[in-house]
Enzyme design. Structure first.
Site, PDB file in Angstrom:
ATOM      1  N   LYS A  10       0.811  -1.213   0.000  1.00 35.02           N
ATOM      2  CA  LYS A  10       0.000   0.000   0.000  1.00 35.02           C
ATOM      3  C   LYS A  10       0.853   1.276   0.000  1.00 35.02           C
ATOM      4  CE  LYS A  10      -3.723  -2.328   2.510  1.00 35.02           C
ATOM      5  NZ  LYS A  10      -4.535  -2.278   3.753  1.00 35.02           N
ATOM      6  N   PHE A  58     -16.028   3.465   7.069  1.00 35.04           N
ATOM      7  CA  PHE A  58     -14.644   3.796   6.711  1.00 35.04           C
ATOM      8  C   PHE A  58     -14.365   3.684   5.214  1.00 35.04           C
ATOM      9  CE2 PHE A  58     -14.725  -0.710   7.969  1.00 35.04           C
ATOM     10  CZ  PHE A  58     -14.185  -1.316   6.834  1.00 35.04           C
ATOM     11  N   ARG A  86      -1.201 -14.477   4.355  1.00 31.84           N
ATOM     12  CA  ARG A  86      -1.962 -13.976   5.509  1.00 31.84           C
ATOM     13  C   ARG A  86      -1.135 -14.129   6.794  1.00 31.84           C
ATOM     14  NH1 ARG A  86      -6.363 -10.958   4.599  1.00 31.84           N
ATOM     15  NH2 ARG A  86      -7.474 -11.825   6.358  1.00 31.84           N
ATOM     16  N   THR A  92      -5.020  -7.451  10.957  1.00 31.16           N
ATOM     17  CA  THR A  92      -5.305  -6.131  10.385  1.00 31.16           C
ATOM     18  C   THR A  92      -4.865  -4.997  11.305  1.00 31.16           C
ATOM     19  OG1 THR A  92      -7.178  -7.068   9.201  1.00 31.16           O
ATOM     20  CG2 THR A  92      -7.125  -4.692   9.382  1.00 31.16           C
ATOM     21  N   ARG A 104       3.071  -6.552   9.522  1.00 30.18           N
ATOM     22  CA  ARG A 104       2.363  -5.499  10.258  1.00 30.18           C
ATOM     23  C   ARG A 104       2.841  -5.406  11.702  1.00 30.18           C
ATOM     24  NH1 ARG A 104      -3.375  -7.386   7.783  1.00 30.18           N
ATOM     25  NH2 ARG A 104      -3.323  -6.180   5.846  1.00 30.18           N
ATOM     26  N   ASN A 114      -1.723  -0.036   7.368  1.00 29.19           N
ATOM     27  CA  ASN A 114      -1.169  -1.326   7.770  1.00 29.19           C
ATOM     28  C   ASN A 114      -0.318  -1.987   6.687  1.00 29.19           C
ATOM     29  OD1 ASN A 114      -3.126  -2.327   6.054  1.00 29.19           O
ATOM     30  ND2 ASN A 114      -4.381  -3.220   7.667  1.00 29.19           N
ATOM     31  N   HIS A 117      -1.873  -5.623   1.756  1.00 27.56           N
ATOM     32  CA  HIS A 117      -3.121  -6.376   1.619  1.00 27.56           C
ATOM     33  C   HIS A 117      -2.784  -7.738   1.052  1.00 27.56           C
ATOM     34  CE1 HIS A 117      -7.117  -7.600   0.222  1.00 27.56           C
ATOM     35  NE2 HIS A 117      -6.509  -7.957  -0.886  1.00 27.56           N
TER      36      HIS A 117
END
Length: 136
Positions: A10, A58, A86, A92, A104, A114, A117
């Protein structure tokens, strides 16, 4: 069995120059980067990608964030790729849910920012890969 999953590095991770660190962790796990593209995300793609969150409060800030800067999109392949990514990314919420040793848990502080994805299922991975890499 080899699976494919989508990974998005991100805008916060790109800005902090963490692309290499994140890709390295994926590769050290034994997964393969099958496709990689740095791109600016438009609102249409962002809305399609996060369609499941459209009714959530959000949603607007999520779209604003993911379109705020470049995103590194990757197709990652390997045995149990969805679950493996994952595991690598962590929960998250980087402080309360992501374990130390995860991307993270080690590198992020805020839920919205964070860093990464990863698709949450093989069905999501197929849908997301088709959105981000339509020719592959």
């Amino acid at each position: 069995m080899t699976e494919r999953t989508l990974v998005l590095i991100k805008p916060d991770a790109v800005e902090r120059q963490l692309i290499g660190e994140i890709i390295s962790r994926i590769e050290r796990k034994g997964l393969t980067i099958a496709a990689l593209e740095l791109r600016q995300v438009g609102e249409e793609l962002a809305s399609q990608h996060y369609a499941e969150h459209e009714s959530k409060p959000f949603f607007g800030s999520l779209l604003e964030f993911i379109t705020s800067g470049p995103v590194m999109a990757a197709i990652v392949e390997g045995p149990r790729a969805v679950a493996a990514v994952r595991q690598l990314t962590g929960g998250t919420d980087p402080v309360e849910k992501a374990a130390p040793g995860t991307i993270r848990g080690d590198l992020a502080l805020e839920t919205q920012f964070n860093l990464v994805h990863g698709s949450d299922s093989t069905a999501s991975a197929q849908r997301e890969i088709a959105l981000w890499f339509p020719g592959i």
